[in-house]
Design an enzyme around this catalytic site. Sequence first.
Site, PDB file in Angstrom:
ATOM      1  N   HIS A  34       0.797  -1.232   0.633  1.00  0.00           N
ATOM      2  CA  HIS A  34      -0.016   0.081   0.431  1.00  0.00           C
ATOM      3  C   HIS A  34       1.030   1.444  -0.078  1.00  0.00           C
ATOM      4  O   HIS A  34       1.659   1.688   0.587  1.00  0.00           O
ATOM      5  CB  HIS A  34      -0.679  -0.090   0.859  1.00  0.00           C
ATOM      6  N   ASP A  36       1.541   4.524  -0.109  1.00  0.00           N
ATOM      7  CA  ASP A  36       0.549   6.103  -0.494  1.00  0.00           C
ATOM      8  C   ASP A  36       1.220   6.858  -0.797  1.00  0.00           C
ATOM      9  O   ASP A  36       2.256   7.579  -1.141  1.00  0.00           O
ATOM     10  CB  ASP A  36       0.857   6.581   1.587  1.00  0.00           C
ATOM     11  N   ASP A 156      -7.465   1.640   2.408  1.00  0.00           N
ATOM     12  CA  ASP A 156      -7.265   3.046   3.456  1.00  0.00           C
ATOM     13  C   ASP A 156      -7.960   4.264   3.641  1.00  0.00           C
ATOM     14  O   ASP A 156      -8.081   4.735   5.205  1.00  0.00           O
ATOM     15  CB  ASP A 156      -6.065   3.058   3.417  1.00  0.00           C
ATOM     16  N   HIS A 400      -5.768  10.216  -0.703  1.00  0.00           N
ATOM     17  CA  HIS A 400      -6.121  10.129   0.709  1.00  0.00           C
ATOM     18  C   HIS A 400      -4.973  10.952   2.194  1.00  0.00           C
ATOM     19  O   HIS A 400      -5.863  10.739   3.067  1.00  0.00           O
ATOM     20  CB  HIS A 400      -6.565   8.972   1.186  1.00  0.00           C
TER      21      HIS A 400
END
Length: 966
Positions: A34, A36, A156, A400
Amino acid sequence: MTLVCLGAMVMAGKPNIAPMGSNILNVHLVAHTHDDVGWLKTVDEYYYGANMSIQTAGVQYTLDSVVTGLLQNPERRFIYVEIAFFMRWWREQTPATQKSVTELVRNGQLEFINGGWCMNDEATTYYDDIIDQMTLGHQFINENFGVTPKIGWHIDPFGHSNAQSAIFGNIGFDAFIIGRMDYQDIDWRLQDKQMEFMWRGSRSNPEYQVFTSVLRAMYCTPSGFNFEGGDDPIQDDPNLFNVNIQERAEAFIAVAQEYSTHYQSNNVLVPMGCDFAYMNANMYFKNLDKLIAYINANPQYNMNLLYSTPSIYIDAVNAANLTWNVKTDDLFPYADGPYSYWTGYFVSRPALKGYVRQTNALLHVTEQLMVTSQSSIPNVQSMFPQVEVLREAQGVAQHHDAVAGTEQQHVAYDYAQRLSIGQYSAYSVLNTVVGQLLAGTSSNPIPSMSFCPLLNESSCPVLDYLVFNTSVPVVLYNSLSWTRYEYVNLPVPIAQVSVSNNNGAIKSQTTVELDGSAWVTFVAEVPPMGYATYIIAPAQAEETTAADVAEAATPSVHDSQIVLQNPFISVRFDATTGAIVSITNVTSGTYINVTQQFMTYAPSVGDSVSDQCDGAYIFRPVNQEPTAYTTTNPTVSVVNGPEVSTITRFWNENMVQIFRLYANAYFLEVEETVGPIDISDGLGKEVVTRYNTSLNTNNTWYSDSNGMEMQQRIINYRPSWNYTVMQPTSGNYVPLNAITYLQDTNQNLQLTFITDRSRSCASLGNGELEMMLHRRTLMDDGRGVGEPMNESTQIITTTRIVFHQINNDAQSFYRPLALAHQHPLFPVFTTTTYSSNVWSSMYQGTYSPLNYDLPQGIRLLTLQWLDNSDSAIVLRLQNIYAIDGQDTVDTQTISVDITTIFAFYQVTSVTEMNLSATMKLAAVNRLNWNTNSANVKPVQPSLNGDFTVQISPMDVRTYIITLESN
Ligand SMILES: *[C@@H]1O[C@H](CO)[C@@H](O)[C@H](O)[C@H]1NC(C)=O
Ligand SMILES: *[C@@H]1O[C@H](CO)[C@@H](O)[C@H](O)[C@H]1NC(C)=O
Ligand SMILES: *[C@@H]1O[C@H](CO)[C@@H](O)[C@H](O)[C@H]1NC(C)=O
Ligand SMILES: *[C@@H]1O[C@H](CO)[C@@H](O)[C@H](O)[C@H]1NC(C)=O
């Protein structure tokens, strides 16, 4: 049932799945990272692996390492999600590596999942931006690999929106997999095996429903199996000490069995990975290989472990042919504990949120103008790389932790810097395009254009040339597909100015503020997706006639109530405080009482009940009731002018409120300057504006979903579970992207607020609506960012307020206005020493590339090239009205003949596509699901014949068109 050694049969591309009804549990191991797109580090720090002391994360190493691991064993699979990173890596690879990776994608070992530029936030994003960032990622994947991702993977983001689910349906996704769900909601779903459902998020377009699966325990490897992060390896050589394979396998089996008790099919998805995992992919893959081989070789476990992907998992769940419940409400707000409502980030970093909305508008202006001007500027497409800079910056900003405001301070600066570079890159395109369009085929010099990015802060240096007896032509571009008649305010350095267009002088008003600064206000008329030019000139420089001279009004304060009135509404204010008192429909005499107050919540620093602090993510006020933010009376000044009347309420430089009522507009505008927020109390503040009205609102209010459909909100209520109120204030806060309103259904009255950026709102009592404007908090709230959100920005934010009826065409009072507020007329400036008449005869001050205004309700949402070589153009049309159950007048399917839209071109082909424009709509073949409520028809083509399309309410349709110059 004969048991086969399933592990030995697994081959890449063709997973072996035990059918429903067998006693075998398929355990889908989804190896993932994941990544970011900025959070504790900037996107490029994450890519290279810089600043390891902040976080051990380097995406380039992850991708190198994963590719090596996949090539070692064809059974292994991996998914990749964030294309902003993948693109950075891909362009550094040798042709040989690119070829191997292409083969890994082709054989299914490497699968792109979600595939947007980033994994976008869902609370604070606007639909234009979500669509653009998904398109940017999908186009990259399609160009390089010829595939389109099949599954949404937002494991997420901090809550989920109805618009996002419908956007994913419109892209053609088979499912949407999410990680976070409110702790109360997930409790009952875990118990009742309702972790998977059909999400029908759009009332207007139920066909964009999407099968949704909630992960059992978020998106990281179950505890004990993080082979890269220090957990024990699988030790399987009997000749060595510490053999643990049976114990580890059985511990894993226990986890998988526990997960499976919450799901209905004989499939369970177990994520193997976490934030920035697989920098050393071998540590994961080697141990997973052993775990899979061991468990599958032991039939007594009744388990089929496989390297899987979300799409393999979803296909298996679909094949089980079960019947699913339908959910229609969204997943906001999200709380992960009784004192932990993630409703702070809806507002965190409001300056960045405002900037992102502005750059969206600029991106639309630039993309449209490039496409429509190609018949006049043949090489315009060569500037495509310059607009791509803004596209990519805007894509990154949707992450996000970007627009969400949950990044560290240095990362927030990085996002803003990227947007700024993109903005100036777009300016350079506009300089060329607008200059050349103005000069046209004449031999007059091509004017050099300038820009005023800080116009809202009254800064526009080019207008200062007015003091040198120079005129300033202002080219106003309209990126919406209907003619706009709008008030324009520009700061001017002198009080005597005239405004003219190519027909001569027009009416204008110059307002001089108490501080001596002056504004000129006039009405511009601008054609759809075109521009009109207004020349601001020092009044004495022109042949002055009475009409030319702007009427300068002087401030005046009445002794009783102050009334601002135009033919539509009249608004009363208290003469002493300048506070709003009431709004009246002048035609009917209907009025409502309205009071407004700035209030503040004190951020919690933890208490005896919970140590939860208020912070970047979480809104946890000390007291449920706010206190007054402004405790003294402001200085009030009033201007009554022919074009605009204003009431300015000045407390200090950090708190100013200006109400504006234009002569010929049915809305009231309010501009607020807020911040920097004072922190001398050692706590910080959450600043809200609270409106109390005489409307009887029955505990209900409405807010939009990413600018699309309105969501009904009811105080202390959740539509899909029995809600226990723990946080009466923050638990009622919801995202607000552009529109919120109160209704009094008995009186048939509505009060609508239109914002210029994402905020949050709540109604905490009858007739009340409050919006949070700004926040500054001095503690970290323990959700990872590791910094207090101690941001010292000032924002200038504008809200439009409309008082109207509910049933009488209500959406036409706020939908077009909301779009106009998100996409203001975009000004491009130049200077001239010629008179207005002469300049107007030299330059083409108007530009009108559409043949007509598109039908009321149709927005031409996108007009852009796919890349710099292809002549194919993406066209999106949206019906901006929604089926909302109350207003039926405008919610019709609308027909558009695409051949007739463009003035300078023939449309030679139209192909209907999925939303991200990577697949022909006819080729989109979504899975069918049984639901326990009325089934909806699959998506139907909108193209009727070769060129005419039918757009139903709130639908967005995507086409690839080709144009030939007339
Ligand atoms: C799937 O279930 C439906 C309804 O329960 C049934 O009508 C249909 O025949 C089933 N399809 C298959 C392939 O089993
Ligand atoms: C508005 O306020 C005035 C003064 O308090 C009151 O007399 C009147 O009834 C109110 N009107 C409405 C519609 O509530
Ligand atoms: C008030 O709200 C309740 C609950 O949402 C609803 O059942 C009722 O019909 C509403 N009343 C009116 C007058 O709208
Ligand atoms: C104001 O009242 C008139 C007369 O009832 C009505 O036609 C009009 O739509 C109202 N204006 C708004 C904005 O609702």
